[in-house]
Design a protein around this motif. Structure first.
Motif, PDB file in Angstrom:
ATOM      1  N   ARG A 290       0.834  -1.212   0.000  1.00  0.00           N
ATOM      2  CA  ARG A 290       0.000   0.000   0.000  1.00  0.00           C
ATOM      3  C   ARG A 290       0.866   1.259   0.000  1.00  0.00           C
ATOM      4  O   ARG A 290       0.560   2.238  -0.701  1.00  0.00           O
ATOM      5  CB  ARG A 290      -0.919   0.001   1.220  1.00  0.00           C
ATOM      6  CG  ARG A 290      -2.000  -1.064   1.184  1.00  0.00           C
ATOM      7  CD  ARG A 290      -3.058  -0.817   2.255  1.00  0.00           C
ATOM      8  NE  ARG A 290      -2.504  -0.869   3.597  1.00  0.00           N
ATOM      9  CZ  ARG A 290      -2.419  -1.983   4.319  1.00  0.00           C
ATOM     10  NH1 ARG A 290      -2.838  -3.141   3.806  1.00  0.00           N
ATOM     11  NH2 ARG A 290      -1.929  -1.955   5.542  1.00  0.00           N
ATOM     12  N   GLU A 294       1.112   4.355  -2.698  1.00  0.00           N
ATOM     13  CA  GLU A 294       1.037   5.756  -2.289  1.00  0.00           C
ATOM     14  C   GLU A 294       2.216   6.556  -2.847  1.00  0.00           C
ATOM     15  O   GLU A 294       2.042   7.652  -3.385  1.00  0.00           O
ATOM     16  CB  GLU A 294       1.035   5.864  -0.766  1.00  0.00           C
ATOM     17  CG  GLU A 294      -0.211   5.327  -0.088  1.00  0.00           C
ATOM     18  CD  GLU A 294      -0.044   5.289   1.429  1.00  0.00           C
ATOM     19  OE1 GLU A 294       0.954   5.862   1.929  1.00  0.00           O
ATOM     20  OE2 GLU A 294      -0.891   4.689   2.111  1.00  0.00           O
ATOM     21  N   GLU A 297       2.058   7.224  -6.597  1.00  0.00           N
ATOM     22  CA  GLU A 297       1.166   8.316  -6.998  1.00  0.00           C
ATOM     23  C   GLU A 297       1.773   9.679  -6.720  1.00  0.00           C
ATOM     24  O   GLU A 297       1.565  10.618  -7.466  1.00  0.00           O
ATOM     25  CB  GLU A 297      -0.164   8.209  -6.225  1.00  0.00           C
ATOM     26  CG  GLU A 297      -0.966   6.971  -6.605  1.00  0.00           C
ATOM     27  CD  GLU A 297      -2.200   6.807  -5.713  1.00  0.00           C
ATOM     28  OE1 GLU A 297      -2.387   7.662  -4.835  1.00  0.00           O
ATOM     29  OE2 GLU A 297      -2.951   5.841  -5.922  1.00  0.00           O
TER      30      GLU A 297
END
Length: 304
Positions: A290, A294, A297
């Motif tokens: 995860r 993050e 992006e």
């Protein structure tokens, strides 16, 4: 001095709740002992001595037990170089660097605060990891140092030590004094029962706290280095290699699992996970996945 390690608020909140519960347990236990033993001075003196020993000498005890040796830059220039870079990025003091001549691939941090800390890695770890993977592991350990996790776990585990000590104290006191009256037996039974209950509860709470801090250290390390995939690779590699090491070679190491990058034992399914000092590998990898998304992006070109 505040380091640049970033933390996870939810994980921090969980650790705070766990410490609060341990504190309540500690206060209740000490109050019960004072009432039952009718000697608050004895309880306070024992508590202060044991806590002081654990707090001040945890680094030396851990290094001695794991055969760690302090090494200079000339002996391990790459290891020192990685730690120098991470400390500069994190804006924190450089810890003492040590190496343990063990085949088991692992690392641990110990010491009461960032100014009195030691990071120790095994030669087995150095042989198995590339530079980026080693950087991820060392960032994880430096996160423990920056957040004073070793001191937190030492203080938290102190309650269990006191509980065990009081069981022995009650037993030997009644045995050697030769007092067999009902009041003595009742006090002994009460101390034994309370101590056993406190030890069991503190054991579970400390394990939960340890698992939370491992997830927090993984997250902080991944955000500091900007390469969660390297830390995930190191986790997978180290966990798999430890599982192949004979059990007899891990017995000494298991006593220090709470300090390690990954525990010195294999997978623990089901209820056994409640007793583990580390979260399951799958959970750690999911979190890193995860974080990778993050950073993907938000990442900018050239970011390390």
């Amino acid at each position: 001095m505040q380091s640049r390690f970033r933390s996870d608020r939810r994980l921090t909140a969980r650790m705070g709740v766990t410490l609060f519960l341990l504190g309540l347990l500690y206060v209740a236990f000490m109050a019960a002992l004072i009432v039952l033993l009718k000697s608050w001075i004895l309880v306070v003196v024992i508590a202060a001595v044991l806590l002081g020993c654990q707090y001040w000498f945890s680094d030396r005890i851990a290094l001695f037990a794991m055969h760690g040796r302090v090494v200079e830059r000339e002996e391990y220039p790459e290891l020192h170089g990685v730690i120098d870079r991470l400390c500069a990025v994190a804006d924190m003091p450089k810890p003492v660097v040590a190496v343990s001549q063990m085949e088991m691939p692992n690392a641990f941090a110990t010491g009461r605060n960032p100014n009195n800390a030691v990071i120790c890695v095994t030669t087995g770890l150095l042989r198995r990891l590339d530079r980026s993977e080693l950087e991820g592991v060392l960032a994880h350990e430096l996160s423990h140092v920056a957040h004073k996790d070793v001191a937190v776990i030492t203080v938290a585990s102190f309650l269990g030590v006191i509980a065990g000590l009081m069981v022995r104290f009650a037993f030997y006191s009644s045995m050697f004094r030769g007092r067999k009256d009902q009041n003595t037996l009742a006090v002994f039974a009460a101390v034994l029962g309370i101590s056993a209950a406190v030890y069991a509860l503190s054991f579970l709470l400390i394990r939960a706290l340890s698992r939370y801090r491992e997830l927090a250290a993984d997250r902080s390390a991944a955000l500091l280095t900007g390469r969660p995939s390297a830390l995930a690779s190191a986790l997978t590699k180290v966990t798999g290699d430890i599982a192949r090491i004979p059990s007899k070679d891990l017995r000494t190491a298991q006593a220090f699992n709470a300090f390690y990058f990954t525990p010195a034992l294999g997978s623990e399914p089901g209820l056994a996970r409640l007793f583990s000092t580390h979260p399951p590998l799958e959970q750690r990898l999911d979190q890193l996945g995860r974080i990778s998304a993050e950073l993907g992006e938000a990442a900018t070109p050239g970011k390390a």
